[in-house]
Write a protein that holds these residues in place. Structure first.
Motif: not given
Ligand SMILES: *Cc1c(COP(=O)(O)O)cnc(C)c1O
Length: 340
Positions: A161-174
């Motif tokens: 998240a720090q490096r891409v500097d855009c929203p990051v979605l963690v898909d925690e379906a499992y």
């Protein structure tokens, strides 16, 4: 464009169904009771647009303020809302590969560009996954991943998240089948969001209910994009009852983890390479037999598993963790296939 093709859902016939990571156990009996009550009172009215009953209960269970939760018609709905909100035509959406095939379709629907970055051979994010650029608008990380069942650790997500500097979605379906979640990172870094579903760990794939946890500024913005009534009254009632019954949930998870360990051990004994799974399925492969033929052979014998062949990566079988009885039938057929 190519549409998304969901795993086979035979509606008739007696299959042992180990192909779409559903829970082999039925949901808590409290779910049907709550749905019946909701059906008997007030279906002529529109539902609560914000599914507040669910957000209150889920907030207590997860230790999150209800204003940090957005509910959806399955987490696929959450993914759609996010891509519609954040990724415009010609902009970039990044996700690892091999992972959830729906992500590509969501990019196509937006006229967006999908940046699929290969996992390393041991299922870690590679250096190029961390590199940001101006047109990158959203990064999706399924964690645990499908089809591998593997996890990247929470430090990697924070660094990402720090490096891409855009929203990051963690898909925690499992994630309910894993050791660690990224939920606590949502408070730490406004770019990090987490989505969850009741389809897998709560046995409610048929009900369609998922949710996002993000900081309130983001949640407010996303509310403008979602359908006003994206969750119906029956699913809100059922989902609230499901998350309220943590005893059922815990018992169910324990059974699935025990069966998963047995399945992985036995597959290794049969000569398969098996990725360490933190999900309710196991990814395995071998090079001495045709996996596609094995998939077909099991299907003829009414056991459905998932055969996947990823361009530039290779093929494998993804087997959902069923009941002990279902898994023993499946393992017997796999043993027969290996010995012919
Ligand atoms: C199953 C799955 C979902 C979607 O679940 P819903 O049934 O739409 O809630 C999302 N992401 C991944 C990685 C999945 O496997």
């Amino acid at each position: 464009m190519d549409g998304y093709t969901p795993g086979e859902q035979p509606q008739a016939g007696k299959f042992i169904k180990l192909n779409t990571n559903e829970n082999p156990y039925p949901p808590s009996p409290a779910v049907a009771a709550a749905i019946t009550r909701a059906a008997e009172s007030g279906l002529q009215r529109y539902p609560d647009p914000l599914a507040t009953a669910f957000r209150l209960r889920a907030g207590e269970v997860l230790g999150v303020d209800p204003d940090w939760i957005l509910c959806g018609n399955g987490s696929d709905d959450i993914l759609t809302i996010l891509t519609r909100s954040l990724v415009g035509e010609g902009q970039w959406l990044r996700f690892p590969s091999p992972s959830y095939l729906l992500y590509q379709t969501l990019a196509d629907l937006q006229g967006a560009r999908a940046e699929q970055v290969s996992f390393s051979a041991d299922w870690r994010l590679t250096e190029s996954f961390y590199r940001g650029h101006d047109a990158l608008r959203l990064v999706l990380v399924p964690n645990p991943n499908s089809p591998s069942g593997t996890v990247v650790d929470t430090d990697a997500i924070l660094e990402l998240a720090q490096r891409v500097d855009c929203p990051v979605l963690v898909d925690e379906a499992y994630v309910d089948f894993a050791e660690a979640s990224c939920l606590h990172l949502v408070r730490q870094d406004a770019r990090i969001m987490v989505c969850r579903t009741l389809s897998k760990s709560y046995g409610l794939a048929g009900l369609r209910f998922g949710f996002l946890v993000a900081q309130p500024v983001m949640i407010e913005a996303l509310r403008k994009v979602k359908d006003s009534y994206n969750c119906d009254a029956l699913s809100i009632a059922g989902a609230t009852a499901a998350i309220d019954d943590q005893a059922w949930f815990t018992d169910n998870r324990r059974k699935i983890l025990t069966t998963r360990a047995h399945l992985a051990d036995e597959l290794r004994r049969l000569g398969y390479q098996v990725a360490d799974s933190s999900a309710n399925f196991v990814w395995c492969y071998r090079h001495d037999l045709s996996l596609e033929q094995i998939y077909r052979r099991l299907k003829e014998q009414r056991v459905l598993i998932r055969y996947m062949n990823y361009v530039g990566w290779g093929e494998g079988l993804r087997i959902s963790v069923g009941t002990d009885e279902q898994i023993s039938v499946c393992l017997q057929l796999l043993a027969d296939a290996a010995s012919d």
